[in-house]
Design a protein around this motif. Sequence first.
Motif, short mmCIF file in Angstrom:
data_model
loop_
_atom_site.label_atom_id
_atom_site.label_comp_id
_atom_site.label_asym_id
_atom_site.label_seq_id
_atom_site.Cartn_x
_atom_site.Cartn_y
_atom_site.Cartn_z
N GLU A 1 -32.20 -13.91 -6.98
CA GLU A 1 -32.28 -15.33 -6.60
C GLU A 1 -33.74 -15.74 -6.41
OE1 GLU A 1 -29.49 -15.83 -3.35
OE2 GLU A 1 -27.88 -14.87 -4.50
N SER A 2 -34.55 -15.46 -7.43
CA SER A 2 -36.00 -15.65 -7.31
C SER A 2 -36.59 -16.49 -8.43
CB SER A 2 -36.67 -14.28 -7.29
OG SER A 2 -36.47 -13.62 -8.53
N THR A 3 -35.76 -17.33 -9.07
CA THR A 3 -36.29 -18.17 -10.15
C THR A 3 -37.22 -19.24 -9.56
OG1 THR A 3 -34.20 -17.86 -11.29
CG2 THR A 3 -35.62 -19.59 -12.14
N PRO A 4 -38.43 -19.41 -10.13
CA PRO A 4 -39.32 -20.45 -9.59
C PRO A 4 -38.69 -21.83 -9.74
CG PRO A 4 -40.39 -19.21 -11.38
CD PRO A 4 -39.01 -18.67 -11.24
N LYS A 5 -38.83 -22.65 -8.68
CA LYS A 5 -38.22 -23.99 -8.70
C LYS A 5 -39.05 -24.97 -9.54
CE LYS A 5 -34.86 -23.49 -5.40
NZ LYS A 5 -34.89 -22.02 -5.43
N CYS B 1 -44.43 -16.26 -6.32
CA CYS B 1 -44.74 -14.96 -5.72
C CYS B 1 -45.75 -15.04 -4.58
CB CYS B 1 -45.22 -14.00 -6.80
SG CYS B 1 -43.95 -13.72 -8.06
N GLY B 2 -46.13 -16.25 -4.16
CA GLY B 2 -47.10 -16.34 -3.08
C GLY B 2 -47.12 -17.72 -2.46
N THR B 3 -48.20 -17.96 -1.72
CA THR B 3 -48.38 -19.21 -0.97
C THR B 3 -48.90 -20.29 -1.91
OG1 THR B 3 -48.91 -17.86 0.95
CG2 THR B 3 -49.59 -20.18 1.03
N ILE B 4 -48.24 -21.45 -1.91
CA ILE B 4 -48.64 -22.52 -2.83
C ILE B 4 -49.69 -23.43 -2.19
CG2 ILE B 4 -47.84 -24.53 -4.16
CD1 ILE B 4 -46.64 -21.99 -5.24
N CYS C 1 -43.24 -8.26 -2.93
CA CYS C 1 -43.50 -9.55 -3.57
C CYS C 1 -42.93 -10.63 -2.68
CB CYS C 1 -42.89 -9.61 -4.95
SG CYS C 1 -43.58 -10.98 -5.94
N ASN C 2 -43.30 -11.88 -2.96
CA ASN C 2 -42.79 -12.97 -2.13
C ASN C 2 -41.72 -13.79 -2.82
OD1 ASN C 2 -44.32 -12.64 0.28
ND2 ASN C 2 -46.13 -13.35 -0.84
N CYS C 3 -41.51 -13.59 -4.13
CA CYS C 3 -40.67 -14.54 -4.86
C CYS C 3 -39.23 -14.57 -4.36
CB CYS C 3 -40.72 -14.30 -6.36
SG CYS C 3 -40.15 -12.67 -6.85
N GLU C 4 -38.74 -13.46 -3.84
CA GLU C 4 -37.36 -13.48 -3.32
C GLU C 4 -37.30 -14.16 -1.95
OE1 GLU C 4 -38.77 -10.00 -4.73
OE2 GLU C 4 -37.12 -8.96 -3.71
N TYR C 5 -38.46 -14.36 -1.34
CA TYR C 5 -38.48 -14.81 0.07
C TYR C 5 -39.04 -16.21 0.25
CZ TYR C 5 -37.80 -9.83 0.29
OH TYR C 5 -37.29 -8.57 0.09
N THR C 6 -39.53 -16.83 -0.82
CA THR C 6 -40.08 -18.18 -0.70
C THR C 6 -39.06 -19.21 -1.17
OG1 THR C 6 -41.12 -17.90 -2.87
CG2 THR C 6 -42.52 -17.55 -0.95
N GLY D 1 -50.27 -26.89 -5.91
CA GLY D 1 -49.38 -26.66 -7.05
C GLY D 1 -49.48 -25.30 -7.72
N ASP D 2 -50.30 -24.40 -7.15
CA ASP D 2 -50.38 -23.07 -7.76
C ASP D 2 -50.42 -22.01 -6.64
OD1 ASP D 2 -50.56 -21.06 -9.64
OD2 ASP D 2 -52.68 -21.42 -10.13
#
Length: 322
Positions: free
Chosen positions: A209-213, A130-133, A120-125, A136-137
């Motif tokens: 540490e992957s809460t969406p901002k 979970c992906g490329t924005i 997944c990407n959420c820990e890395y963005t 806004g989505d």
Amino acid sequence: MTYPITRLRRLRRNETIRAMVEETILRPADLIMPLFVCPGTKVKNPIKSMPGNYQLSVDLLVENCKELYGKGVKSILLFGIPESKDDTGMVATHDDAIVQRAVIAIKKVLPDMYIIADICNCEYTTHGHCGTIVDGDVHNDLTLDTLSKQAISFARVGTDMVAPSDMMDGRVGHMRAALDADGYYNTPIMAYSAKYASAFYGPFRDAAESTPKFGNRATYQMNPSNSDEALREVELDIAEGADIVMVKPALSYLDVIRRVKDNYNMPLAAYNVSGEFSMVKAAAANGWIDEERIVREILTSIKRAGADLIISYHTQDIIHKL
Ligand code: PBG
């Protein structure tokens, strides 16, 4: 035949006969232990909301894996906390990224530990999605590329199985094709097929540490109200080549687990997620429940509902008692 000829209590009269007619039996091989790896050395950061779980640096993670393997834990699911994040999660696609380094180090001393990498990407963005924005989505198809790149890197460093948890459409097929094209046709995919947009992930997001901002994950994870849709998700993942399908979370979704098991002849995993774990730990710390009995009952219920495999943070506490 009804009472008084039939008396179901006859088969409950002592422990031996109760064991003889027991229908659901938990086995150590059913359980998968999730672990979190972080940069540095000698780092052991307690995850406050998940007592007994830590962010561990690679060196201590290896020590922890040795201990777990000794207890009977034969499979783990790895999550990473990277040294730096970027917009798209590309930091996780390199062979020297944090989880890849952990895989290499564990395999060196425990070649038989079965290592599953969460994809997944959420820990890395930087934004925690979970992906490329785009606009806004999370952009579905752009995200597929980063996910497959992650999967290939994991396969290359010797990861046994990959587990995409992002909920993009088409990611299983995309990843299968990418893995096969590079010769990794023996690397299985465990798909988080029916993954709900759940409040039960709260403690995990502290841990990883992957809460969406901004916003939430409702445009890609499933609405907790739906179960017909879960079957469609599972069906698509099977068609795209998933080897194992998953329902997540577990406890509020036992009905979904049962529907999936009844409808498909597939190995089925269920994720007994962080919030489910933390509630048990909190009640146990207060002396309100008998933790071991509750954990046995919870895990047994998930298996009885139809799960073949259970990913659970309780694994390390219970596996040697089974
Ligand atoms: C990453 C991911 C999450 C979990 C597993 N993989 C969090 C999320 O979707 O926000 C949750 C696990 C748990 O709560 O134990 N996408």
